[in-house]
Design an enzyme around this catalytic site. Structure first.
Site, PDB file in Angstrom:
ATOM      1  N   LYS A  35       0.825  -1.206   0.000  1.00 29.15           N
ATOM      2  CA  LYS A  35       0.000   0.000   0.000  1.00 29.15           C
ATOM      3  C   LYS A  35       0.859   1.257   0.000  1.00 29.15           C
ATOM      4  CE  LYS A  35      -2.332   1.155   3.752  1.00 29.15           C
ATOM      5  NZ  LYS A  35      -1.911   2.531   4.140  1.00 29.15           N
ATOM      6  N   ASP A  42      -6.497   1.244   0.883  1.00 29.57           N
ATOM      7  CA  ASP A  42      -6.566   1.406   2.332  1.00 29.57           C
ATOM      8  C   ASP A  42      -7.970   1.033   2.793  1.00 29.57           C
ATOM      9  OD1 ASP A  42      -8.135   3.488   1.446  1.00 29.57           O
ATOM     10  OD2 ASP A  42      -7.241   4.977   2.794  1.00 29.57           O
TER      11      ASP A  42
END
Length: 230
Positions: free
Chosen positions: A140, A158
């Site tokens: 991420k 997220d």
């Protein structure tokens, strides 16, 4: 990381979206996002790729507001790997002690600074493999750096994107990687670079977790969520 409430929501949503959203509707959604916000970007404050990297590492399980409050004073005195490494873990902690998991983050960031100095000529690398080799940097975080600074068409999934993309009907899956792969596949290329920011901001301010603000949502008529708020 995805929070427990989001996981609970997703379990329910998986019953709502049996068929994939058609491509025309997806295009309309992102046309509206682009019209409303032509140049979306992160709310983290940074001036260099190194500052962005540090801010994104600190933002795990923390708000952008809390990170910006910490990095403002920090970057004024240490905005390079050399300066930050010189601070050492103990002094570095003083700048980030109001951010969650600050002990672990301090260790990871100081080690990351050392690796950048020794292996990358103090520069933030532009490839995923090198980024993910840095302490505290997962897929991420790497995607955020590649997208926000280097302009790659990546999507960092997220909690907000994990929830919103499934609630809307863009994708569904059990893991952030599942969602990332589907979004990259279904979102038209012309929107792919900015989609990451549009979806995060939409989840942060409109399509919030517990009570989405459906009446003020600009894609209300296109969204396939079956339990919209009145």
């Amino acid at each position: 990381m995805v929070d427990d409430y989001t996981v609970e929501c997703v379990h329910k949503l998986n019953f709502f979206h049996d068929k994939p959203m058609n491509s025309q509707k997806i295009r309309k959604i992102f046309l509206r996002f682009r019209h409303a916000n032509p140049k979306p970007t992160t709310e983290l404050v940074y001036h260099t790729p190194f500052e962005l990297l540090i801010a994104v590492i600190l933002s795990a399980q923390a708000t952008d507001i809390s990170v910006n409050k910490a990095t403002g004073p920090l970057f004024r005195i240490a905005n390079t790997p050399e300066k930050m490494f010189k601070l050492g873990i103990t002094e570095f902690k003083n700048y980030i002690k109001n951010i969650g998991l600050y002990n672990t983050k301090a260790k990871n960031i100081i080690k990351t600074c050392q690796i950048l100095i020794e292996q990358h000529d103090s520069k933030v690398p532009e490839d995923r493999e090198s980024l993910e080799a840095l302490p505290g940097v997962g897929r991420k975080t790497a995607n955020v750096i590649l997208n926000t600074y280097f302009g790659h068409p990546t999507i960092a999934v997220d909690t907000h994107i994990f929830r919103v993309s499934q609630r809307i009907g863009l994708a569904k899956g059990k893991t952030p990687l599942d969602i990332e792969k589907q979004l990259v596949k279904v979102i038209p290329k012309e929107f792919l670079h900015d989609a990451h920011h549009w979806l995060i901001l939409h989840g942060r301010y409109v399509c919030v977790a517990r009570k989405p603000r459906c009446p003020e949502c600009l894609i209300n008529d296109l969204c396939e969520y079956s339990d919209k708020t009145k």
